[in-house]
Design an enzyme around this catalytic site. Sequence first.
Site, short mmCIF file in Angstrom:
data_model
loop_
_atom_site.label_atom_id
_atom_site.label_comp_id
_atom_site.label_asym_id
_atom_site.label_seq_id
_atom_site.Cartn_x
_atom_site.Cartn_y
_atom_site.Cartn_z
N HIS A 284 -9.98 1.81 0.16
CA HIS A 284 -8.53 1.64 0.20
C HIS A 284 -8.08 1.09 -1.14
O HIS A 284 -8.35 -0.07 -1.47
CB HIS A 284 -8.15 0.70 1.33
N GLU B 121 -1.44 4.83 14.15
CA GLU B 121 -1.07 6.00 13.34
C GLU B 121 -1.42 7.29 14.07
O GLU B 121 -0.65 8.25 14.05
CB GLU B 121 -1.77 5.95 11.99
N CYS C 51 0.80 -1.23 0.00
CA CYS C 51 0.00 0.00 0.00
C CYS C 51 0.83 1.28 0.00
O CYS C 51 0.27 2.37 -0.07
CB CYS C 51 -0.94 -0.01 1.19
N HIS D 263 -2.92 7.44 6.45
CA HIS D 263 -3.14 6.12 5.86
C HIS D 263 -4.54 5.63 6.23
O HIS D 263 -5.29 5.19 5.37
CB HIS D 263 -2.06 5.15 6.32
#
Length: 401
Positions: A331, A308, A169, A297
Site C-alpha cells: 500500500h 468495499e 490514500c 482499494h
Amino acid sequence: MPPMAVRAYTATTALGRGRQAQADALRTRRSGLRRNDFGPLPDGEAPLDCWIGRVDGVEDAPLPEPLAQWECRNNRLAWMALQADGVLEAVAAQVAVHGADRVAVVIGTSTSSIGASEEAYRRLQGDGGEARFPDDLARPIVHTPHSLGDFIQHATGLRGPCVTVATACSSSAKVFAQAARLINAGLADAALVGGVDTLCGSVLYGFNSLQLVATAPCRPFDTGRTGLSLGEAGGFAVIERAQPGDSGLQLRGYGESSDAHHMSAPHPDGLGARMAMREAIARAGIDAAEVGYLNLHGTATPANDSIEAAAVAALFPDTLHASSTKGWTGHTLGAAGIVESVIALLALETGLLPGILHSDTPDPACGPQIRFDNAQRDIRYAMNNSFGFGGNNCSLVFGRA
C-alpha cells in the site's frame, strides 16, 4: 465530462522503474514485497516485523546539484520516477504547444518529505531553547507538505497552477479530478499529475499503532487477511483536452466523496465508496456493465475489503473483473492513486487484468466480482478506487478513445 487525453504515464514501485517493469511483474505474478529492512534504527533495535514494498536504488540517487535545495528521499524518488516512459518529453511537448504558464502541476502525497523532518529531529544540535536542525537539513521547503509539488514545478520549469493534494490514500487519484477541473475552468490547457510517497518511521510505526500492519505479505480479500503491507512509489501522467481524432487512452470520469464517518475506519455501509463510484460512472456517461476492470482499494485490512466488496457487488454485474494489486506493490499511501491508475491504464493498453497475489481462500462475504487469477481480454473501460482516511474517497474511469 469532456474526455482528457493521457499523453504519457509511468510508475516506479518495488516492482521496478517504468510501466514495462510493472506490466512484466503483473503478468508473471512476481511480488515486490520483502521483509522489512527499512532504517536507520537505534542501536540494537530490530526492524518492525512486517513486509514492505521498497524501491531499490533511492539511497544511491541524489538529486542533481541545481535541485539540491529539495534533497530528501521523497523528492529523490519523484525525480527517479519522472524520468521514465517519456514523461519529461511529453511535458516539453505540452509547453511547446501551450506555454509553461498554461501547464498545471497537481501532485498527491500523504507524508511528503516527513522522513527528512524525522532525521532532522534525530540529529538536533544544541539543547533546550537553543536546539536547531543540522545545517544540511535546515531547508524549510523540505519540512512542508508542499515540498513535493514545489520540487516538481522547479524540476520541470512549469509555471501554471501548482497544487499538492494531501488527502491520505486518495491523494494521487484526486489529482486527476482537480487537474480536469482546472482545464475545464480554463485555468490551464494541460497538466502534469502524479504522486509520490516514501517509507518513513511515521508511516511504519503509525500504521502499526493502529494495528493495521500484517506480519506476513498482505492477502487482500482472503478470508484469513490480517492487515496491510506498506510500500513506496512514485508515478506521473500528462493529460490535456482530448482532440478530434485522438486514438489513445483517456480519463473519462471521476467521482469524489467525503463521508467523514471516522478518522481511520471506512463507513460500515460503504456510503462514500458507492457515491464515488456512481459519480465516476455517471460523469463518464457509461453504464456500470461497460467497465471491464476495476482496481480496488483493497488494503487487506478486515474492515476495508469486506465493505468495499459489498459496495462493488451493489453496483456492478458478476462479469466485472475486480482485484487489488497491493500484494505486488504494497500500500503506497499517497502514491496508491497514481500507481493503480497506471495499472488500470495498462489493462486498457495490454488487455492484462491482474488478479490478487498471496490470497488463496476467497472471503465468502465478497462477491463474484473479486478475482484472484489474472485474465487476458480486451476492455474498453477500466476504473480505479482510492479511499483515504477520514472517508475521503475517489474513483476514476479511464477508457480508450
